[in-house]
Write an enzyme that holds these catalytic residues in place. Structure first.
Site: not given
Ligand SMILES: Cc1cc2nc3c(=O)[nH]c(=O)nc-3n(C[C@H](O)[C@H](O)[C@H](O)COP(=O)(O)OP(=O)(O)OC[C@H]3O[C@@H](n4cnc5c(N)ncnc54)[C@H](O)[C@@H]3O)c2cc1C
Ligand SMILES: NC(=O)c1ccc[n+]([C@@H]2O[C@H](COP(=O)([O-])OP(=O)(O)OC[C@H]3O[C@@H](n4cnc5c(N)ncnc54)[C@H](OP(=O)(O)O)[C@@H]3O)[C@@H](O)[C@H]2O)c1
Length: 521
Positions: A74, A78, A133, A499
């Site tokens: 889970l 990120c 993880h 400070f």
């Molecule tokens: C390079 C980078 C750096 C970043 N750094 C930051 C930061 O420093 N701070 C910040 O606030 N945000 C940051 N972000 C943005 C942040 O990572 C995302 O906004 C956040 O992870 C989104 O969460 P989510 O739950 O929408 O999607 P995700 O965390 O991507 O979760 C989606 C989940 O769905 C699962 N999934 C997909 N399809 C299926 C399926 N068919 N069946 C079952 N599971 C499935 C995947 O395995 C995944 O675990 C960054 C993004 C990038 C690209």
């Protein structure tokens, strides 16, 4: 693999995740309470930031959820490919920058360029990332009481039914949270080996790049580019808009931006603004990028490593096909402030609903969906939020830029370090927590900060910071300046500063608050 009645320590979870990633465990990891006959209030499709936080909240409210993720853990992208590696890379960039600038001084050895390796940092991340993880699997099960199925993709059959590993589960509601993936630009050669995005970088890079071209001009381009350059890989950024001026970033103050961009250039980066990639050249591998520069001329920039920072697109197609959910022109699922989609009983959260694609939004979307599902009408407005990125610095901002404030208010003052008009090398200001060594050795590089105040109401309307360690303060500043009544310079003057801190806003406001008629500082 049924883990319901097992209570694994995090080390054991780590082994399970490692084995699942190598394919040694290819069955679903099932943590579903078969004794619990209650209907699921919601199935969360995707256990990333939004899905995990939404699930935990719904569970805490007494509801029953099932969370399904295709990965064996889970937490989502990120910790696996996005924010966590980005923070490791940005911290490495900061350390490398300091070690290089203080080479041979104090206790710093002569900087050895050969030991600055981006591959080494990426391999470190790859080998250790499963620790986080493992913790999230453990915490979600043992402390938060969540039910989940991992290591198996979910397929939505209808608005109440999800199939996973050949079994169908039914729920009153679905919460879709499958995130987004890189929007690959239509540039010839983009499929060549040697072209990476943030995900393939951490999964696949197996050589030390010598020369990089980045396409894009927003957070990913600035953050990864600063790391590549600091790790000894000369980097060129090809940005269509001025750097950090893309539509996806709001409230970027021009003085703050100039400090960041000139800092990147002074560290050796080539930054092309108003430029477009025409072709990625190569013969079996990427060897360069042909760029149309702002003046219209074509130039080829050699590279053995091309990196895409071109933004992300929601993974919404399966839900359009099966459920017919409404999406916008960029494939983001359309939701109302309760996270409800156009299909009754189906919610969508996080990156799947489009920008801002940030953790706070994904997690709070999950919480908002959970609250509504549990019968509490709850709306989440994310039109205003504090924001940040890294160069070799931490860059943080909230509220209005100086220019926006001057458009909105009749009389605006700024409290700024270094003060307006003072040359960056005249004095080491801000001399602040996190940049003391820099302030004493290279004053011009010590940082930048600006507080924007409406002189009539005396309210702080914006704050902008380049330095280190101010991010936490900005979380609270965001809350304070956006609450009804806001935060005045006089209330700032009443606060007790610790400070010497990272942003000097409290003490600087106190120096000015005695004025009945406020002026700049
Ligand atoms: C390079 C980078 C750096 C970043 N750094 C930051 C930061 O420093 N701070 C910040 O606030 N945000 C940051 N972000 C943005 C942040 O990572 C995302 O906004 C956040 O992870 C989104 O969460 P989510 O739950 O929408 O999607 P995700 O965390 O991507 O979760 C989606 C989940 O769905 C699962 N999934 C997909 N399809 C299926 C399926 N068919 N069946 C079952 N599971 C499935 C995947 O395995 C995944 O675990 C960054 C993004 C990038 C690209
Ligand atoms: N909080 C954090 O620190 C953090 C860190 C990293 C990422 N993120 C999130 O992750 C998401 C992705 O970040 P991002 O920086 O990749 O994306 P982004 O903010 O969406 O910016 C995309 C950039 O790529 C450019 N671009 C898009 N298509 C292009 C094309 N075909 N040719 C040339 N340039 C093109 C855009 O230029 P134009 O402006 O000209 O359109 C823009 O500069 C964002 O939503 C971001 O908020 C957050």
């Amino acid at each position: 693999m049924d883990v319901r009645d097992r209570s694994f320590r995090t080390g054991e979870w780590r082994t399970i995740i490692d084995r699942a990633e190598t394919g040694e465990i290819d069955e679903p990891i099932v943590n579903v309470d078969r004794e619990d006959r209650r209907e699921f209030d919601a199935i969360f499709v995707g256990g990333g930031a939004g899905g995990r936080f939404g699930s935990a909240y719904l569970r805490a409210r007494g509801g029953r959820q099932l969370t399904i993720d295709r990965w064996p853990f889970l937490g989502g992208s990120c910790p696996h490919q996005a924010c966590v590696p980005h923070h490791l890379f940005s911290e490495s960039a900061r350390e490398l920058d300091l070690a290089r600038s203080l080479s041979g001084r104090l206790w710093f050895g002569e900087f050895d360029e050969k030991r600055a390796s981006m591959l080494a940092v990426i391999e470190l991340f790859r080998s250790e990332r499963n620790r986080a993880h493992a913790f999230m699997n453990w915490q979600s099960k043992e402390q938060l009481g969540m039910e989940y199925i991992l290591n198996a993709p979910a397929t939505v059959r209808d608005e109440h039914t999800v199939e996973v590993a050949g079994q169908r589960f039914h729920a009153r509601n679905l919460v879709l949270g499958t995130g987004a993936r890189t929007e690959v630009p239509e540039v010839p050669g983009v499929d060549l080996p040697g072209v990476f995005d943030f995900a393939s970088l951490v999964e696949e890079l197996d050589y030390e790049p010598n020369r990089c071209v980045i396409i894009g001009g927003s957070k990913v381009a600035v953050e990864y580019g600063s790391f590549f350059q600091a790790a000894g890989c000369p980097t060129t950024i090809v940005s269509r808009s001025p750097l950090m001026r893309t539509a996806s970033l709001h409230h970027v103050d021009e003085d703050m931006r100039q400090f960041v961009v000139s800092g990147m250039r002074s560290r050796g980066m080539t930054i092309l603004e108003g430029a477009e990639p025409v072709e990625i050249t190569g013969n079996g591998r990427a060897t360069g990028v042909v760029v149309r520069t702002a003046g219209g001329a074509l130039h080829t920039f050699p590279a053995d490593f091309v990196f895409l920072g071109t933004g992300e697109r929601a993974c919404s197609q399966p839900f359009v096909d099966t459920l017919g959910v409404e999406v916008d022109g960029r494939a983001s699922i359309v939701v109302n402030p309760r996270m409800q989609t156009s299909v009754p009983g189906v919610y969508a959260i996080g990156d799947l609903i489009g920008p801002p694609m940030e953790m706070f939004k994904a997690r709070k979307c999950g919480m908002a969906a959970a609250r509504n599902i549990m019968g509490e009408p709850y709306e989440f407005d994310f039109s205003e939020y504090p924001d940040f990125l890294h160069s070799t610095y931490e860059v943080t901002w909230v509220g209005l830029t100086e220019a926006e404030a001057r458009e909105r208010y009749e009389r605006v003052i700024v409290i700024q370090m270094p003060p307006p008009g003072m040359g960056l090398d005249e004095t080491p200001l801000p001399c602040a927590e996190g940049s003391m060594l820099t302030a004493f050795t290279n004053p011009a590089a010590s940082g930048f900060q600006k507080c924007v105040i409406d002189a009539v109401s005396r309210r702080v309307v914006g704050a902008h910071h380049v330095g280190f360690g101010a991010k936490t303060a900005f979380q609270y500043l965001d809350h304070l300046i956006h609450r009804p009544g806001g935060l005045t310079i006089d209330q700032m003057a009443e606060m007790n500063e610790l400070f010497l801190n990272s942003e000097h806003f409290v003490q600087l406001c106190r120096l000015r608050a005695g004025q009945l008629d406020l002026t700049d500082l």
